[in-house]
Design a protein around this motif. Structure first.
Motif, PDB file in Angstrom:
ATOM      1  N   MET A   1       0.856  -1.308   0.000  1.00 60.17           N
ATOM      2  CA  MET A   1       0.048  -0.039   0.118  1.00 60.17           C
ATOM      3  C   MET A   1       0.998   1.344  -0.131  1.00 60.17           C
ATOM      4  N   LEU A   2       1.834   1.438   1.006  1.00 63.83           N
ATOM      5  CA  LEU A   2       2.820   2.457   0.911  1.00 63.83           C
ATOM      6  C   LEU A   2       4.237   1.978   1.084  1.00 63.83           C
ATOM      7  N   GLU A   3       5.032   2.280   0.044  1.00 64.66           N
ATOM      8  CA  GLU A   3       6.377   1.395   0.320  1.00 64.66           C
ATOM      9  C   GLU A   3       7.125   2.623   0.876  1.00 64.66           C
ATOM     10  N   ARG A   4       8.229   2.343   1.509  1.00 62.03           N
ATOM     11  CA  ARG A   4       9.413   3.068   1.749  1.00 62.03           C
ATOM     12  C   ARG A   4      10.663   2.913   1.399  1.00 62.03           C
ATOM     13  N   ASP A   5      11.566   3.879   0.898  1.00 64.21           N
ATOM     14  CA  ASP A   5      12.868   3.764   0.871  1.00 64.21           C
ATOM     15  C   ASP A   5      13.521   4.782   1.397  1.00 64.21           C
ATOM     16  N   ASP A   6      14.724   4.562   2.114  1.00 70.94           N
ATOM     17  CA  ASP A   6      15.555   5.547   2.871  1.00 70.94           C
ATOM     18  C   ASP A   6      16.627   5.921   1.912  1.00 70.94           C
ATOM     19  N   VAL A   7      16.891   7.189   1.508  1.00 68.72           N
ATOM     20  CA  VAL A   7      17.863   7.475   0.767  1.00 68.72           C
ATOM     21  C   VAL A   7      18.888   8.651   1.343  1.00 68.72           C
ATOM     22  N   ASP A   8      19.951   8.590   1.111  1.00 72.51           N
ATOM     23  CA  ASP A   8      20.909   9.292   1.925  1.00 72.51           C
ATOM     24  C   ASP A   8      21.603  10.294   0.527  1.00 72.51           C
ATOM     25  N   VAL A   9      21.172  11.550   0.499  1.00 74.33           N
ATOM     26  CA  VAL A   9      21.528  12.620  -0.535  1.00 74.33           C
ATOM     27  C   VAL A   9      22.265  13.610  -0.043  1.00 74.33           C
ATOM     28  N   GLU A  10      23.771  13.258  -0.389  1.00 73.80           N
ATOM     29  CA  GLU A  10      25.071  13.882   0.172  1.00 73.80           C
ATOM     30  C   GLU A  10      24.807  14.345   1.690  1.00 73.80           C
ATOM     31  N   GLY A  11      24.471  13.017   2.459  1.00 72.61           N
ATOM     32  CA  GLY A  11      24.586  13.369   3.903  1.00 72.61           C
ATOM     33  C   GLY A  11      23.289  13.947   4.412  1.00 72.61           C
ATOM     34  N   VAL A  12      22.420  13.930   3.739  1.00 73.35           N
ATOM     35  CA  VAL A  12      20.874  14.223   4.115  1.00 73.35           C
ATOM     36  C   VAL A  12      20.005  13.044   3.881  1.00 73.35           C
ATOM     37  N   PRO A  13      19.460  12.594   5.017  1.00 75.02           N
ATOM     38  CA  PRO A  13      18.424  11.329   5.100  1.00 75.02           C
ATOM     39  C   PRO A  13      17.126  11.722   4.485  1.00 75.02           C
ATOM     40  N   VAL A  14      16.700  11.268   3.421  1.00 70.61           N
ATOM     41  CA  VAL A  14      15.252  11.293   2.891  1.00 70.61           C
ATOM     42  C   VAL A  14      14.467  10.195   2.786  1.00 70.61           C
ATOM     43  N   ALA A  15      13.491  10.184   3.006  1.00 71.31           N
ATOM     44  CA  ALA A  15      12.333   9.145   3.045  1.00 71.31           C
ATOM     45  C   ALA A  15      11.485   9.416   1.945  1.00 71.31           C
ATOM     46  N   VAL A  16      11.578   7.940   0.913  1.00 73.21           N
ATOM     47  CA  VAL A  16      10.599   8.205  -0.209  1.00 73.21           C
ATOM     48  C   VAL A  16       9.478   7.287  -0.029  1.00 73.21           C
ATOM     49  N   LEU A  17       8.077   7.935   0.120  1.00 69.17           N
ATOM     50  CA  LEU A  17       7.066   7.163   0.059  1.00 69.17           C
ATOM     51  C   LEU A  17       6.431   6.901  -1.148  1.00 69.17           C
ATOM     52  N   ARG A  18       6.084   5.661  -1.548  1.00 72.17           N
ATOM     53  CA  ARG A  18       5.577   5.316  -2.802  1.00 72.17           C
ATOM     54  C   ARG A  18       4.385   4.686  -2.584  1.00 72.17           C
ATOM     55  N   MET A  19       3.386   5.439  -3.071  1.00 70.80           N
ATOM     56  CA  MET A  19       1.743   4.644  -2.862  1.00 70.80           C
ATOM     57  C   MET A  19       2.141   3.685  -4.159  1.00 70.80           C
ATOM     58  N   ALA A  20       1.485   2.277  -3.766  1.00 72.86           N
ATOM     59  CA  ALA A  20       1.395   1.333  -4.668  1.00 72.86           C
ATOM     60  C   ALA A  20       0.283   0.405  -4.101  1.00 72.86           C
ATOM     61  N   HIS A  21      -1.043   0.954  -4.407  1.00 73.60           N
ATOM     62  CA  HIS A  21      -2.235   0.652  -4.012  1.00 73.60           C
ATOM     63  C   HIS A  21      -3.060   0.312  -5.275  1.00 73.60           C
ATOM     64  N   GLY A  22      -3.091  -0.709  -5.921  1.00 72.46           N
ATOM     65  CA  GLY A  22      -3.895  -0.927  -7.048  1.00 72.46           C
ATOM     66  C   GLY A  22      -3.444  -0.281  -8.088  1.00 72.46           C
ATOM     67  N   PRO A  23      -3.886  -0.161  -9.149  1.00 74.19           N
ATOM     68  CA  PRO A  23      -3.513   0.217 -10.796  1.00 74.19           C
ATOM     69  C   PRO A  23      -3.271   1.780 -10.771  1.00 74.19           C
ATOM     70  N   VAL A  24      -4.192   2.583  -9.898  1.00 71.39           N
ATOM     71  CA  VAL A  24      -4.199   3.969  -9.947  1.00 71.39           C
ATOM     72  C   VAL A  24      -4.125   4.380  -8.631  1.00 71.39           C
ATOM     73  N   ASN A  25      -3.655   3.851  -7.606  1.00 69.81           N
ATOM     74  CA  ASN A  25      -3.423   4.343  -6.373  1.00 69.81           C
ATOM     75  C   ASN A  25      -4.803   4.991  -5.767  1.00 69.81           C
ATOM     76  N   ALA A  26      -5.976   4.430  -5.810  1.00 70.50           N
ATOM     77  CA  ALA A  26      -7.187   4.926  -5.503  1.00 70.50           C
ATOM     78  C   ALA A  26      -7.397   5.186  -4.106  1.00 70.50           C
ATOM     79  N   MET A  27      -7.784   6.283  -3.748  1.00 73.64           N
ATOM     80  CA  MET A  27      -7.717   6.627  -2.188  1.00 73.64           C
ATOM     81  C   MET A  27      -8.911   6.014  -1.540  1.00 73.64           C
TER      82      MET A  27
END
Length: 262
Positions: free
Chosen positions: A1-27
């Motif tokens: 439903m909600l996938e998370r990746d943690d990315v280090d961008v030149e020392g800055v931790p950034v959380a990436v939230l990706r909606m993965a909920h069916g074909p069109v991410n219907a709310m």
């Protein structure tokens, strides 16, 4: 439903939230509850900034109107507060939030993107806008306030009353989108924008200033809480009388259109 990746961008931790909920991410109820929970938790998370995006070629095609029509009044009574909480949690996040709009961002999906501090949209066929009036349902107050902050009072009025969706370049001219970028660069550009906001300003200063800028909108949301019941009643009425189903039928008959939009 909600996938998370943690990315280090030149020392800055950034959380990436990706909606993965069916074909069109219907709310639907579950996605809205998940969004609210994640954004509330991110306020105290080690991540310094957040990127919100969708999956495949859709950011979010809006409210799952099929679930609303199937569930009727009991579902709507649970869903609308959850929708409002999802918007509010994203809007109140005291950290930089970048929306990486990778395709359609319709209705509730558009409002969710507008909660961000920076909105980047991929070049291509994706459309963004708020056709709620054609759906037959009014906006909750928090959605109107989010749009007002994003594009100003006049811009919000024109978007809402126009009830149209727009290609990316038109959305940029309207102020809904800050920049249109090549689809292949969307993720990296969003990460860079999020990290820059986090890197260039002390976190407490950013949080305080963002809170100051958004406080009037949130205070109006609370002040006009008496709108919640009549808004819910209109959702129920136009689900029951077939207006919403008629809108759904008209949308699904047009090739390539997302079958949501509330």
């Amino acid at each position: 439903m909600l996938e998370r990746d943690d990315v280090d961008v030149e020392g800055v931790p950034v959380a990436v939230l990706r909606m993965a909920h069916g074909p069109v991410n219907a709310m639907d109820l579950g996605l809205c509850q998940g969004l609210a929970e994640r954004f509330r938790a991110l306020a105290a998370d080690p991540a310094r900034a957040v990127v919100l995006t969708g999956s495949d070629h859709t950011f979010s095609a809006g409210v799952d109107l099929k679930r609303c029509t199937a569930g009727g009044d009991p579902y709507v009574e649970k869903f609308l507060p959850a929708l409002c909480e999802a918007f509010r949690a994203a809007f109140e996040l005291p950290k930089p939030l970048v929306a990486a709009v990778n395709g359609h961002a319709i209705a509730g999906g558009c409002v969710l993107a507008a909660c961000a501090d920076v909105v980047l949209m991929a070049e291509g066929a994706g459309r963004i806008g708020v056709p709620e009036l054609r759906v037959g349902v009014p906006f909750p107050r928090i959605a109107l306030e989010v749009l007002g902050v994003a594009v100003g009072e006049r811009g919000a009025r024109e978007l809402v009353m126009g009830a149209q969706t727009h290609p990316a370049e038109r959305a940029a001219r309207l102020g809904l989108v800050h920049e249109v970028v090549p689809a292949a660069e969307l993720g990296s550009r969003a990460l860079a924008a999020a990290a820059a906001l986090a890197r260039d300003v002390p976190p407490d200063t950013f949080a305080t200033t963002k809170g100051q800028l958004r406080r009037p909108a949130l205070e109006r949301t609370d002040r006009y809480a008496d709108e919640d019941e009549p808004v819910a009643q209109l959702w129920k009425r136009h689900i029951a009388d077939g207006w919403v189903a008629g809108y759904l039928a008209s949308v699904t008959s047009r090739r390539g259109s997302p079958a949501t939009g509330g």
